[in-house]
Enzyme design. Structure first.
Site, PDB file in Angstrom:
ATOM      1  CD  GLU A 144      -0.423   5.226   1.457  1.00 34.39           C
ATOM      2  OE1 GLU A 144      -1.561   5.230   1.953  1.00 34.39           O
ATOM      3  OE2 GLU A 144       0.613   5.127   2.149  1.00 34.39           O
ATOM      4  CG  LEU A 145       6.520   6.790  -0.473  1.00 37.66           C
ATOM      5  CD1 LEU A 145       5.630   6.098   0.546  1.00 37.66           C
ATOM      6  CD2 LEU A 145       7.984   6.432  -0.231  1.00 37.66           C
ATOM      7  CB  VAL A 203      -0.964  -0.008   1.201  1.00 40.21           C
ATOM      8  CG1 VAL A 203      -1.722   1.310   1.288  1.00 40.21           C
ATOM      9  CG2 VAL A 203      -1.954  -1.170   1.085  1.00 40.21           C
ATOM     10  CB  CYS A 204       3.779   2.235   2.060  1.00 44.59           C
ATOM     11  SG  CYS A 204       2.990   2.104   3.687  1.00 44.59           S
ATOM     12  CB  THR A 205       4.887   0.345  -2.965  1.00 45.44           C
ATOM     13  OG1 THR A 205       5.806  -0.324  -2.092  1.00 45.44           O
ATOM     14  CG2 THR A 205       5.518   0.464  -4.344  1.00 45.44           C
TER      15      THR A 205
END
Length: 218
Positions: free
Chosen positions: A48-49, A44-46
């Site tokens: 987002e960034l 998920v963070c991948t």
């Protein structure tokens, strides 16, 4: 430490992917967004960034600085950036803080003060509370706090919408109604008397005495 709206954003010194910073010095009187991640190489963070890197010009246009944080070493952030570029089409074009000693996460109330150990041995679930967004004003005060669960990607378009509202209402005596977007009508702030409102806005629509609607100020 529990941070609330209106608190001064705590200062800190930390290594980032763009060098060491003192946070208040880095802010330098600007609006800023600090957003945190529980661990590098998480799906998920991948996304987002990568998305935030893609829309960074929108933050630049609003004179808003962006800085990320993850509870890993800076060298690991750089390795992760390669994956982000390969999967999302763009690598982070803003600094990402290395918080391997958990100092910033604890300072901002995202991890318990008792947290210790090697970040490499911690799982994303161990750091699941490190999923926050802080919007900070030029006065270094916290204007917005959002906390997301691990399984829900953040909506950075909504963060932009809120920044538009914060910047507008910081400069004009208005509030923004539900689902407001740039260019929509606004509401005269409740603290403004009718006599003052006449001097500032002239006339307004008034479906109820406490709802005074005017076009968005330029």
């Amino acid at each position: 430490m529990t941070l609330q709206l209106g608190d001064t954003a705590p200062d800190f010194h930390a290594d980032t992917t763009e060098g060491r910073i003192g946070f208040h010095d880095w802010l330098d009187g600007s609006w800023a967004v600090l957003f945190s991640h529980p661990k590098d190489f998480t799906p998920v963070c991948t996304t987002e960034l990568g998305y935030l890197a893609r829309i960074k010009p929108e933050f630049d246009r609003r004179a808003v600085k962006i800085i990320g944080l993850s509870v890993d070493h800076v060298d690991k952030h750089r390795d992760w950036a390669t994956d982000i570029e390969q999967t999302q089409g763009v690598a982070p074009n803003y600094p990402v803080i290395g918080d391997s000693d958990f100092a910033v996460s604890k300072l901002y109330g995202m991890l318990p003060a008792s947290t210790t150990g090697d970040p490499a041995t911690r799982t994303p679930a161990d750091n699941q509370t490190v999923r926050n967004v802080f919007v900070i004003g030029p006065d270094r005060k916290i204007k917005l706090i959002l906390v997301y669960p691990m399984t829900t990607g953040r909506n950075f378009d909504e963060v932009l919408r809120v920044i538009d509202s914060l910047q507008l209402t910081a400069n004009h005596k208005v509030a923004t109604p539900v689902n407001w977007r740039q260019g929509d009508d606004v509401i005269i702030a409740g603290a403004v008397s009718n006599s003052e409102a006449k001097q500032i806005f002239g006339t307004w629509e008034e479906p109820k005495p406490y709802i005074r609607i005017v076009p968005q100020p330029v």
